[in-house]
Motif scaffolding. Structure first.
Motif, PDB file in Angstrom:
ATOM      1  N   LEU A 115      -8.346   1.295   4.634  1.00  0.00           N
ATOM      2  CA  LEU A 115      -8.220   2.739   4.434  1.00  0.00           C
ATOM      3  C   LEU A 115      -6.940   3.267   5.064  1.00  0.00           C
ATOM      4  O   LEU A 115      -6.268   4.145   4.505  1.00  0.00           O
ATOM      5  N   VAL A 116      -6.580   2.717   6.225  1.00  0.00           N
ATOM      6  CA  VAL A 116      -5.361   3.151   6.913  1.00  0.00           C
ATOM      7  C   VAL A 116      -4.116   2.738   6.135  1.00  0.00           C
ATOM      8  O   VAL A 116      -3.048   3.334   6.278  1.00  0.00           O
ATOM      9  N   ALA A 117      -4.256   1.741   5.272  1.00  0.00           N
ATOM     10  CA  ALA A 117      -3.106   1.260   4.505  1.00  0.00           C
ATOM     11  C   ALA A 117      -2.506   2.315   3.589  1.00  0.00           C
ATOM     12  O   ALA A 117      -1.370   2.161   3.124  1.00  0.00           O
ATOM     13  N   VAL A 118      -3.235   3.404   3.322  1.00  0.00           N
ATOM     14  CA  VAL A 118      -2.702   4.434   2.428  1.00  0.00           C
ATOM     15  C   VAL A 118      -1.766   5.394   3.150  1.00  0.00           C
ATOM     16  O   VAL A 118      -1.246   6.331   2.532  1.00  0.00           O
ATOM     17  N   VAL A 119      -1.496   5.183   4.442  1.00  0.00           N
ATOM     18  CA  VAL A 119      -0.611   6.086   5.184  1.00  0.00           C
ATOM     19  C   VAL A 119       0.724   6.314   4.473  1.00  0.00           C
ATOM     20  O   VAL A 119       1.165   7.467   4.325  1.00  0.00           O
ATOM     21  N   PRO A 120       1.422   5.271   3.999  1.00  0.00           N
ATOM     22  CA  PRO A 120       2.698   5.528   3.311  1.00  0.00           C
ATOM     23  C   PRO A 120       2.552   6.401   2.076  1.00  0.00           C
ATOM     24  O   PRO A 120       3.489   7.118   1.704  1.00  0.00           O
ATOM     25  N   LEU A 121       1.392   6.355   1.433  1.00  0.00           N
ATOM     26  CA  LEU A 121       1.187   7.185   0.245  1.00  0.00           C
ATOM     27  C   LEU A 121       1.040   8.654   0.636  1.00  0.00           C
ATOM     28  O   LEU A 121       1.553   9.541  -0.056  1.00  0.00           O
ATOM     29  N   TRP A 122       0.361   8.909   1.763  1.00  0.00           N
ATOM     30  CA  TRP A 122       0.289  10.286   2.262  1.00  0.00           C
ATOM     31  C   TRP A 122       1.685  10.779   2.665  1.00  0.00           C
ATOM     32  O   TRP A 122       2.036  11.941   2.415  1.00  0.00           O
ATOM     33  N   VAL A 123       2.477   9.893   3.292  1.00  0.00           N
ATOM     34  CA  VAL A 123       3.842  10.274   3.678  1.00  0.00           C
ATOM     35  C   VAL A 123       4.629  10.725   2.456  1.00  0.00           C
ATOM     36  O   VAL A 123       5.317  11.752   2.468  1.00  0.00           O
ATOM     37  N   VAL A 171     -10.050   8.461   6.816  1.00  0.00           N
ATOM     38  CA  VAL A 171      -9.112   9.053   5.845  1.00  0.00           C
ATOM     39  C   VAL A 171      -8.397  10.250   6.469  1.00  0.00           C
ATOM     40  O   VAL A 171      -7.182  10.422   6.323  1.00  0.00           O
ATOM     41  N   LEU A 172      -9.142  11.105   7.174  1.00  0.00           N
ATOM     42  CA  LEU A 172      -8.520  12.247   7.853  1.00  0.00           C
ATOM     43  C   LEU A 172      -7.531  11.773   8.909  1.00  0.00           C
ATOM     44  O   LEU A 172      -6.465  12.376   9.107  1.00  0.00           O
ATOM     45  N   ALA A 173      -7.864  10.667   9.584  1.00  0.00           N
ATOM     46  CA  ALA A 173      -6.950  10.100  10.583  1.00  0.00           C
ATOM     47  C   ALA A 173      -5.658   9.638   9.927  1.00  0.00           C
ATOM     48  O   ALA A 173      -4.563   9.833  10.480  1.00  0.00           O
ATOM     49  N   THR A 174      -5.764   9.030   8.741  1.00  0.00           N
ATOM     50  CA  THR A 174      -4.553   8.571   8.058  1.00  0.00           C
ATOM     51  C   THR A 174      -3.680   9.746   7.630  1.00  0.00           C
ATOM     52  O   THR A 174      -2.448   9.665   7.669  1.00  0.00           O
ATOM     53  N   MET A 175      -4.307  10.840   7.228  1.00  0.00           N
ATOM     54  CA  MET A 175      -3.535  12.023   6.837  1.00  0.00           C
ATOM     55  C   MET A 175      -2.775  12.587   8.027  1.00  0.00           C
ATOM     56  O   MET A 175      -1.611  12.990   7.911  1.00  0.00           O
ATOM     57  N   SER A 176      -3.414  12.599   9.196  1.00  0.00           N
ATOM     58  CA  SER A 176      -2.761  13.099  10.398  1.00  0.00           C
ATOM     59  C   SER A 176      -1.634  12.177  10.836  1.00  0.00           C
ATOM     60  O   SER A 176      -0.535  12.625  11.181  1.00  0.00           O
ATOM     61  N   TRP A 177      -1.909  10.865  10.826  1.00  0.00           N
ATOM     62  CA  TRP A 177      -0.890   9.894  11.234  1.00  0.00           C
ATOM     63  C   TRP A 177       0.324   9.968  10.301  1.00  0.00           C
ATOM     64  O   TRP A 177       1.477   9.930  10.746  1.00  0.00           O
ATOM     65  N   ALA A 178       0.068  10.081   8.998  1.00  0.00           N
ATOM     66  CA  ALA A 178       1.155  10.160   8.017  1.00  0.00           C
ATOM     67  C   ALA A 178       1.983  11.430   8.221  1.00  0.00           C
ATOM     68  O   ALA A 178       3.211  11.404   8.149  1.00  0.00           O
ATOM     69  N   PRO A 267      -3.711  -4.732   6.990  1.00  0.00           N
ATOM     70  CA  PRO A 267      -5.056  -4.937   6.451  1.00  0.00           C
ATOM     71  C   PRO A 267      -5.416  -6.405   6.277  1.00  0.00           C
ATOM     72  O   PRO A 267      -6.567  -6.794   6.492  1.00  0.00           O
ATOM     73  N   VAL A 268      -4.436  -7.217   5.882  1.00  0.00           N
ATOM     74  CA  VAL A 268      -4.696  -8.639   5.704  1.00  0.00           C
ATOM     75  C   VAL A 268      -5.110  -9.273   7.030  1.00  0.00           C
ATOM     76  O   VAL A 268      -6.091 -10.029   7.108  1.00  0.00           O
ATOM     77  N   VAL A 269      -4.366  -8.924   8.095  1.00  0.00           N
ATOM     78  CA  VAL A 269      -4.681  -9.439   9.428  1.00  0.00           C
ATOM     79  C   VAL A 269      -6.050  -8.930   9.873  1.00  0.00           C
ATOM     80  O   VAL A 269      -6.881  -9.698  10.379  1.00  0.00           O
ATOM     81  N   ALA A 270      -6.296  -7.639   9.684  1.00  0.00           N
ATOM     82  CA  ALA A 270      -7.536  -7.030  10.160  1.00  0.00           C
ATOM     83  C   ALA A 270      -8.769  -7.576   9.430  1.00  0.00           C
ATOM     84  O   ALA A 270      -9.789  -7.878  10.054  1.00  0.00           O
ATOM     85  N   GLY A 290      -8.911  -3.343  -1.796  1.00  0.00           N
ATOM     86  CA  GLY A 290      -7.846  -3.667  -0.852  1.00  0.00           C
ATOM     87  C   GLY A 290      -6.599  -4.162  -1.554  1.00  0.00           C
ATOM     88  O   GLY A 290      -5.468  -3.771  -1.204  1.00  0.00           O
ATOM     89  N   ILE A 291      -6.779  -5.030  -2.560  1.00  0.00           N
ATOM     90  CA  ILE A 291      -5.623  -5.535  -3.310  1.00  0.00           C
ATOM     91  C   ILE A 291      -4.902  -4.395  -4.016  1.00  0.00           C
ATOM     92  O   ILE A 291      -3.664  -4.325  -4.050  1.00  0.00           O
ATOM     93  N   VAL A 292      -5.674  -3.468  -4.595  1.00  0.00           N
ATOM     94  CA  VAL A 292      -5.078  -2.328  -5.304  1.00  0.00           C
ATOM     95  C   VAL A 292      -4.256  -1.471  -4.342  1.00  0.00           C
ATOM     96  O   VAL A 292      -3.109  -1.094  -4.637  1.00  0.00           O
ATOM     97  N   VAL A 293      -4.808  -1.187  -3.154  1.00  0.00           N
ATOM     98  CA  VAL A 293      -4.104  -0.357  -2.173  1.00  0.00           C
ATOM     99  C   VAL A 293      -2.839  -1.051  -1.686  1.00  0.00           C
ATOM    100  O   VAL A 293      -1.757  -0.456  -1.634  1.00  0.00           O
ATOM    101  N   VAL A 294      -2.965  -2.325  -1.321  1.00  0.00           N
ATOM    102  CA  VAL A 294      -1.810  -3.065  -0.799  1.00  0.00           C
ATOM    103  C   VAL A 294      -0.728  -3.193  -1.865  1.00  0.00           C
ATOM    104  O   VAL A 294       0.473  -3.032  -1.588  1.00  0.00           O
ATOM    105  N   LEU A 295      -1.126  -3.472  -3.105  1.00  0.00           N
ATOM    106  CA  LEU A 295      -0.159  -3.566  -4.199  1.00  0.00           C
ATOM    107  C   LEU A 295       0.550  -2.238  -4.409  1.00  0.00           C
ATOM    108  O   LEU A 295       1.774  -2.184  -4.623  1.00  0.00           O
ATOM    109  N   ALA A 296      -0.208  -1.146  -4.344  1.00  0.00           N
ATOM    110  CA  ALA A 296       0.380   0.181  -4.530  1.00  0.00           C
ATOM    111  C   ALA A 296       1.401   0.490  -3.443  1.00  0.00           C
ATOM    112  O   ALA A 296       2.495   1.017  -3.719  1.00  0.00           O
ATOM    113  N   VAL A 297       1.075   0.166  -2.197  1.00  0.00           N
ATOM    114  CA  VAL A 297       2.007   0.411  -1.103  1.00  0.00           C
ATOM    115  C   VAL A 297       3.261  -0.433  -1.282  1.00  0.00           C
ATOM    116  O   VAL A 297       4.384   0.021  -1.024  1.00  0.00           O
TER     117      VAL A 297
END
Length: 324
Positions: A115-123, A171-178, A267-270, A290-297
């Protein structure tokens, strides 16, 4: 070759090594922190343990900087301190603090990392809202990434063994971090990124501890297992002192598009560590989402990578060879 050009080459080489090392730390260490947080909160209260983690790491880093450059190195203006406080609220408090609370509520460490992997997308979304126009491929990447996010939320929100609110909190945490990562270059901050890290962690840690005590959390040092203590120490030393410092340095020294690539390594490590150490389920929806998110990033990072333009003069200039 002149002495000046040799010195410049050494500077570039050294800067490149620092960049690789810092990225490696953020890639691997941050990927492991999701597991460490999950183990830490098995016994420790989430907000107090997170706050103490950041405060101790900030104090140690401050002592190191003062020993090397004197107390004057830690001096900041009022405007810089306020900016540090703003980032402290967005990154350690609302970002890391919310993730810790979510994992304490039962969110699996691997799913949390996905879920945290979407941070660049929020950015990128924040950049678009500020008036920038992303390339078409970037837009497709963002849409793909959010589709993966929806898949992860929907597939794991039905008959899950943990509360759905924990995923919403992540998800809210990722929005704040981004937002903090996007907003940082627009703030008046200390020129030394490590000084910024000190105040960010000290202020963020203090706020988290106040929130913990205010929320009824208590400290009982004797009640915590050695397993939780080891995880907490790991988070202090590697997660906060080393990896968080490396991340702040990268935001100062490298393009955001390059820094954001950590989001499809973590995410892969985690997920791997969560499966190996905690026997967390790795279901088909988690793998596909997970694959979809990582591929998108990866698509977004590739589309946003600056393209070099050829220079008419092949002889490099000092500006071109100096590592930023």
């Amino acid at each position: 070759m002149s002495t000046t050009s040799r010195g410049t080459e050494r500077s570039v080489s050294s800067g490149g090594i620092f960049l690789v090392v810092a990225l490696g730390i953020v890639y691997i260490v941050w990927g492991s922190t999701y597991l460490a947080i999950r183990i830490m909160v098995e016994d420790m209260p989430p907000l107090l343990s997170a706050g103490a983690r950041f405060m101790l790491a900030g104090a140690v880093l401050a002592a190191i900087l003062a020993a090397r450059g004197g107390l004057a190195r830690l001096a900041v203006t009022r405007a810089e301190l306020l900016s540090c406080a703003a980032l402290a609220m967005l990154l350690p408090v609302l970002g890391q603090g919310s993730v810790t609370v979510a994992e304490n509520g039962g969110a699996p460490s691997g799913l949390t990392a996905l879920l945290v992997a979407v941070v660049p997308l929020w950015v990128l979304l924040y950049r678009t809202l500020s008036g920038q126009r992303p390339a078409r491929l970037t837009v497709y990447g963002v849409l793909l990434g959010f589709a993966g996010l929806v898949l992860l939320l929907v597939s794991n929100g039905v008959d899950a063994d943990f509360p759905f609110w924990t995923m919403i909190l992540v998800v809210l945490a990722t929005m704040s971090w981004a937002f903090g990562s996007w907003y940082q270059p627009r703030l008046k901050l200390p020129r030394d990124p490590f000084v910024l890290t000190v105040y960010e962690m000290l202020i963020g840690g203090a706020v988290l501890m106040v929130a913990g005590f205010g929320g009824g959390e208590t400290i009982d040092l004797g009640a915590y297992s050695s397993r939780s203590w080891m995880a907490w120490v790991y988070l202090v030393v590697f997660g906060s002192l080393i990896a968080f410092s490396a991340y702040v340095w990268l935001l100062h020294s490298a393009p955001v598009s390059l820094v954001a690539t950590y989001a499809y390594v973590n995410p892969v490590v985690a997920v791997a560590l969560g499966w190996l150490v905690l026997s967390e389920d790795v279901t088909t929806p988690i793998v596909v989402g997970g694959i979809v998110v990582v591929l998108a990033v990866a698509v977004v990072a590739g589309a946003e990578r600056p393209r070099r333009t050829p220079r008419p003069n092949p002889e490099p200039t000092p500006e071109a060879t100096t590592c930023r």
